[in-house]
Design an enzyme around this catalytic site. Sequence first.
Site, PDB file in Angstrom:
ATOM      1  N   HIS A 145      11.968   3.952   3.921  1.00 19.64           N
ATOM      2  CA  HIS A 145      13.254   4.617   4.148  1.00 19.64           C
ATOM      3  C   HIS A 145      13.886   4.234   5.492  1.00 19.64           C
ATOM      4  CE1 HIS A 145      10.827   7.778   6.066  1.00 19.64           C
ATOM      5  NE2 HIS A 145      10.399   8.239   4.915  1.00 19.64           N
TER       6      HIS A 145
ATOM      7  N   HIS B 266       3.093  18.005  -0.293  1.00 18.01           N
ATOM      8  CA  HIS B 266       4.419  17.440  -0.046  1.00 18.01           C
ATOM      9  C   HIS B 266       4.941  16.791  -1.325  1.00 18.01           C
ATOM     10  CE1 HIS B 266       7.759  15.808   2.048  1.00 18.01           C
ATOM     11  NE2 HIS B 266       7.228  14.687   2.508  1.00 18.01           N
TER      12      HIS B 266
ATOM     13  N   GLU C 264       7.543  14.500  -1.554  1.00 16.39           N
ATOM     14  CA  GLU C 264       8.161  13.177  -1.406  1.00 16.39           C
ATOM     15  C   GLU C 264       7.440  12.164  -2.311  1.00 16.39           C
ATOM     16  OE1 GLU C 264       9.973  10.602   2.354  1.00 16.39           O
ATOM     17  OE2 GLU C 264       8.501  12.178   2.718  1.00 16.39           O
TER      18      GLU C 264
ATOM     19  N   ASP D 273       6.267   9.225  -2.269  1.00 11.10           N
ATOM     20  CA  ASP D 273       5.062   8.490  -1.853  1.00 11.10           C
ATOM     21  C   ASP D 273       3.836   9.399  -1.847  1.00 11.10           C
ATOM     22  OD1 ASP D 273       6.567   9.632   0.376  1.00 11.10           O
ATOM     23  OD2 ASP D 273       5.010   8.822   1.685  1.00 11.10           O
TER      24      ASP D 273
ATOM     25  N   HIS E 281       7.891  16.963   7.538  1.00 13.00           N
ATOM     26  CA  HIS E 281       9.263  16.783   7.934  1.00 13.00           C
ATOM     27  C   HIS E 281      10.266  17.129   6.830  1.00 13.00           C
ATOM     28  CE1 HIS E 281       9.727  12.680   5.915  1.00 13.00           C
ATOM     29  NE2 HIS E 281       8.488  13.013   5.751  1.00 13.00           N
TER      30      HIS E 281
ATOM     31  N   ASP F  96       2.065  14.814   6.669  1.00  6.48           N
ATOM     32  CA  ASP F  96       2.673  13.771   7.498  1.00  6.48           C
ATOM     33  C   ASP F  96       2.400  13.960   8.990  1.00  6.48           C
ATOM     34  OD1 ASP F  96       3.873  11.990   5.657  1.00  6.48           O
ATOM     35  OD2 ASP F  96       5.424  13.444   5.230  1.00  6.48           O
TER      36      ASP F  96
ATOM     37  N   TYR G 232       5.172   6.166  14.265  1.00  7.63           N
ATOM     38  CA  TYR G 232       5.430   7.052  13.122  1.00  7.63           C
ATOM     39  C   TYR G 232       6.211   8.294  13.569  1.00  7.63           C
ATOM     40  CZ  TYR G 232       4.319   9.640   8.823  1.00  7.63           C
ATOM     41  OH  TYR G 232       4.399  10.340   7.644  1.00  7.63           O
TER      42      TYR G 232
ATOM     43  N   HIS H 190      -0.947   9.421   5.725  1.00 10.38           N
ATOM     44  CA  HIS H 190      -0.801   7.993   5.970  1.00 10.38           C
ATOM     45  C   HIS H 190      -1.684   7.610   7.162  1.00 10.38           C
ATOM     46  CE1 HIS H 190       2.708   7.895   3.337  1.00 10.38           C
ATOM     47  NE2 HIS H 190       3.198   8.927   4.009  1.00 10.38           N
TER      48      HIS H 190
END
Length: 369
Positions: free
Chosen positions: A21, A75, A77, A79, A142, A161, A189, A220
Site C-alpha cells: 500500500h 485484524h 486487513e 494480508d 492501525h 501489526d 515499519y 509481520h
Amino acid sequence: MKITDNVYSVGVVDKDVRIFHGYYTPIGTTYNSFLVLDEKITLIDFVKQTFTDEFLKNIEQVLQGRTIDYIICNHVEPDHSGALPKVMERYPKAMVYGTANCEKGLKAYYPTEKYDFTVVKLGDTLNTGKYNFKFIPMPMVHWPDSMSTYLEEEKILFSNDAFGQHTGTGEIFDTENGLDKLIDRAADYYANIVLPFGMQVGKLIASVSPLDIKTVCPSHGVIITKYLPEILQKYIFWSQNQTDDKKVLIVYDTMWGTTKKLAEQLNEEYKTKGFDVELINLSEDHYSHAMSRTLEAKYIFVGSPTLNNTMLPSVIAFLTYMKGLKPKGRIGKAFGSYGWSGESISQINDILLSCGFETEEPLKVMWNI
C-alpha cells in the site's frame, strides 16, 4: 516452525512483494500466523489470499489429522485475513473471535462466508484446556478493528501489526540478525504504517505493560524474544513523537544538478555545526525510504527545482505521503532552484507549514550556484 512445545508458526514468506500500500518493501515480508495446540486447537490469524494453499499445508503438517476449534482474528486487513474463505471451507466448525469492528470488516470483505463469530472486548478470555487467551483491543493500531491477544501460560503476546517489520528473508527470531537490524526494520515499519497513531500506541503499551511477556509474535517480520526491552523503549520514544535534536534529513530531487548542489551545501553547513545529516535523492530512493528516516529527525529539509510551475513529481509524492503520516514537532526548510517563475520553493514551504512544522527561511537560487 515450533516456537514452544505447543505453539507453532504456520505463516508464509512473501519474498517478492515490493509495494505494500504505497510502501516499498525491498526484502519482502511475512504474513505470520500461529497455531496453538491444546484440548481445543486455536489458529491466530490467516495469511494473504494468494498464499492460501501453502498456508493450509503448513497447518495440516502440525495438526496431523486434528481439527481447528477456534480462530482468533486480530485484524481484517486482507494480508491478515485473505485465506479465511478456504480455511473456513476446510474447518467449517471453527468459531471465530474478534472485535465488533472485526466482525463488520469480515462481513464486508467476505459477504458470502458463513461462520460462528464471537465478539470480544477488553478483559474477555478464551479457555482451550490448559491455556487461557486474553483479548486486548487496540483500535487504530492501525485499523479500527485491530486487536492483540495474550497467551497467559506461555507469556506470548500475539501483537498484530504492533512491533512488526517487513522482513522476508527467512529469519524467524530476532536473535538471527541482531538488535540493529531489528530496530532498523521496525523503525521503517513504524514510520510508514503506525506513525499517525502514537496516542493509540501509548494506550496499547499501557494495556500490555502489566503482563508478563517473554515473546512477542507480530503479524509481520521476526518473533521478538531477546530484544523485548529495546524494542519496547523504541516504541515508547516513537509513540511520543520524540526526535533527535541533532538529526537532519535532507530530501530532494534535481533536474540539472543545482538543487543537488544546494542539498550538498546544506549537508556541509549542518555537519560543520555538529549535526548528524542524511541526504536522500528521490530519483534514487523510494519516498517511503525517505519517510522511514523522518522518524527520529528533528529537521526535515525538502528541495525541488520548479517544473511547470510546481515541484518535481517525486517531491510532490513524498510530501503528500509524509503529510498523511503526520510527523509532529519537526523543523522544516524548503529549498530549490528555478529559471524564471520559481513556485516550487514556496509550495514546499506551505506544505511543511500545513504539516504543523516550524520552518526556517527558504533557500531559493536562480539558475545555478
